[in-house]
Motif scaffolding. Structure first.
Motif, PDB file in Angstrom:
ATOM      1  N   PRO A  54       0.724  -1.227   0.025  1.00 30.43           N
ATOM      2  CA  PRO A  54      -0.083  -0.208  -0.022  1.00 30.43           C
ATOM      3  C   PRO A  54       0.700   1.492   0.066  1.00 30.43           C
ATOM      4  O   PRO A  54       2.124   1.824   0.446  1.00 30.43           O
ATOM      5  N   LEU A  57      -0.636   5.859   0.527  1.00 31.58           N
ATOM      6  CA  LEU A  57      -1.654   6.389   0.496  1.00 31.58           C
ATOM      7  C   LEU A  57      -2.172   7.316  -0.792  1.00 31.58           C
ATOM      8  O   LEU A  57      -2.647   7.152  -0.488  1.00 31.58           O
ATOM      9  N   VAL A  83      -4.770   4.392  -1.109  1.00 33.77           N
ATOM     10  CA  VAL A  83      -6.192   4.196  -0.038  1.00 33.77           C
ATOM     11  C   VAL A  83      -6.852   5.480  -0.641  1.00 33.77           C
ATOM     12  O   VAL A  83      -7.081   6.527  -0.402  1.00 33.77           O
ATOM     13  N   LEU A  93     -11.427   6.519   3.880  1.00 33.73           N
ATOM     14  CA  LEU A  93     -10.496   6.195   4.768  1.00 33.73           C
ATOM     15  C   LEU A  93      -8.908   6.770   5.342  1.00 33.73           C
ATOM     16  O   LEU A  93      -9.121   6.896   6.402  1.00 33.73           O
ATOM     17  N   LEU A  94      -8.459   7.731   4.037  1.00 30.02           N
ATOM     18  CA  LEU A  94      -7.596   8.496   4.744  1.00 30.02           C
ATOM     19  C   LEU A  94      -8.201   9.821   6.036  1.00 30.02           C
ATOM     20  O   LEU A  94      -7.425   9.797   6.805  1.00 30.02           O
ATOM     21  N   ALA A  96      -3.937   4.229   8.264  1.00 29.30           N
ATOM     22  CA  ALA A  96      -4.906   3.958   7.005  1.00 29.30           C
ATOM     23  C   ALA A  96      -4.598   2.866   6.272  1.00 29.30           C
ATOM     24  O   ALA A  96      -5.451   2.507   6.026  1.00 29.30           O
ATOM     25  N   ILE A  97      -3.292   2.727   5.510  1.00 23.10           N
ATOM     26  CA  ILE A  97      -3.073   1.854   5.542  1.00 23.10           C
ATOM     27  C   ILE A  97      -3.282   0.121   5.651  1.00 23.10           C
ATOM     28  O   ILE A  97      -3.209  -0.588   5.116  1.00 23.10           O
ATOM     29  N   PHE A 127      -7.223  -0.558   4.905  1.00 22.32           N
ATOM     30  CA  PHE A 127      -6.734  -0.612   3.157  1.00 22.32           C
ATOM     31  C   PHE A 127      -7.124  -2.459   3.414  1.00 22.32           C
ATOM     32  O   PHE A 127      -7.159  -2.812   2.511  1.00 22.32           O
ATOM     33  N   ASN A 128      -5.689  -2.407   3.699  1.00 22.25           N
ATOM     34  CA  ASN A 128      -5.329  -3.527   3.891  1.00 22.25           C
ATOM     35  C   ASN A 128      -6.074  -4.453   4.401  1.00 22.25           C
ATOM     36  O   ASN A 128      -6.462  -5.874   3.823  1.00 22.25           O
TER      37      ASN A 128
END
Ligand SMILES: O=c1ccn([C@@H]2O[C@H](COP(=O)(O)O)[C@@H](O)[C@H]2O)c(=O)[nH]1
Length: 305
Positions: free
Chosen positions: A22, A24, A27, A31-32, A49-50, A53-54
């Motif tokens: 990931p 940014l 993302v 989410l960020l 955030a990452i 995301f994952n």
């Protein structure tokens, strides 16, 4: 460990690994923004955030794939919070039943390799307690320093039933600068391939060794040569998708039975929603787009057999 990977590949009919790499940029904004609202514009927010995301990508694809390959550099760029997100990602993937290939490309003088090996695939002793710090199932390593830099990793594999993927012929455009140079009649990548075969000789289980190799999809002719030089090595094949490797070029990496290789795609899956082909999913549907991209990749690879 290799027999577990082979078993899962067979069961799912998917010689596929999703690269959890990931940044940014991948993302989605919602989410960020949530992470930044909670933690400000900080490394901690980026790491949260990452990880989120994952997690959503993993939830969307874990039933389709045998393994993931988190690339540690993508986490290290966020410092200590990034490394904590790396570890949380590994643990979450394990919870979902996935095998984890840590892509860290480690390798150093023997004593330092031992520390890397302990940290990633072994256990460290604190007092009388043994702790597995990162606890990946497989680790990528760079063999450039020679056997005494590789053997500590092999020893850890023996102790804890883990596996390695050793860089042999990498997918990047400049890989030939050193790897294709001839030493006598053989190219360096052929010599490294021969060593991979030797390093893995004591770790063969059900026909394949815990010591595998990395060979880029972008070099199929060399893949064919290396398949012969290292018949027992599973080949991790990066370079499919975002780097231009296509399914048509993957056949030489596999054995006739469809085993012997596992193909990685990172950006092509986790950032699928940014491609025109999957645009209908939008940023909100990034995880569903990743699932669609995995199904397409699986069908694409199946079409070569
Ligand atoms: O030869 C190599 C060795 C490792 N990699 C890694 O694989 C992924 C590829 O990402 P894509 O987005 O699918 O291109 C990445 O983590 C690389 O560090 C490689 O590409 N080539």
């Amino acid at each position: 460990m290799i027999e577990k990977l082979v078993e899962r590949i067979k069961k799912l009919e998917a010689p596929i690994v999703v690269g959890l790499d990931p940044t940014l940029n991948f993302v989605p904004g919602f989410l960020l923004d949530k992470a930044i609202n909670e933690k400000g514009e900080t490394l901690e927010a980026a790491a949260d955030a990452i990880f989120e995301f994952n997690k959503k990508i993993v939830d969307a694809v874990y039933d389709l794939i045998p393994a993931v390959k988190p690339q540690i550099a993508m986490y290290e760029q966020f410092g200590i919070p990034g490394l904590m997100a790396f570890k949380k990602t590994l643990d979450y993937c394990h919870e979902k039943g996935l095998l984890v290939i840590g892509d860290a490309k480690r390798g150093d003088i023997g004593s330092t390799s031992t520390a890397y090996a302990i940290g990633h695939i072994g256990k460290v002793k604190v007092g009388s307690t043994e702790i597995a710090p990162f606890d990946e199932d497989f680790l990528t390593i760079n063999p450039y320093l020679g056997s005494d830099s590789v053997v500590p990793f092999v020893e850890e594999c023996k102790k804890y039933d883990k596996g390695l993927f050793i860089l042999v012929k990498t997918s990047n455009p400049s890989s030939g600068e050193f790897q294709d140079q001839k030493v006598g009649k053989k190219a360096v990548y052929e010599l490294v391939g021969k060593k991979v075969d030797e390093w893995g000789a004591e770790l063969i289980k059900n026909g394949y060794s815990d010591v595998g190799a990395v060979v880029g999809a972008t070099y199929p002719e060399m893949g064919e040569v290396l398949r012969e030089i290292m018949p027992k090595a599973y080949i991790l094949v990066p370079g499919y998708g975002a780097q231009g490797g296509t399914a048509a070029e993957l056949k030489p990496f596999f054995n006739k039975d469809g085993l012997g290789a596992i193909v990685n795609s990172s950006r092509g899956i986790i950032a699928a929603y940014k491609q025109e082909k999957y645009a209908e999913y939008g940023a909100e549907g990034f995880a569903e787009a990743a699932r669609a991209a995995v199904i397409d990749m699986k069908n694409d690879i199946a079409s070569i057999f």
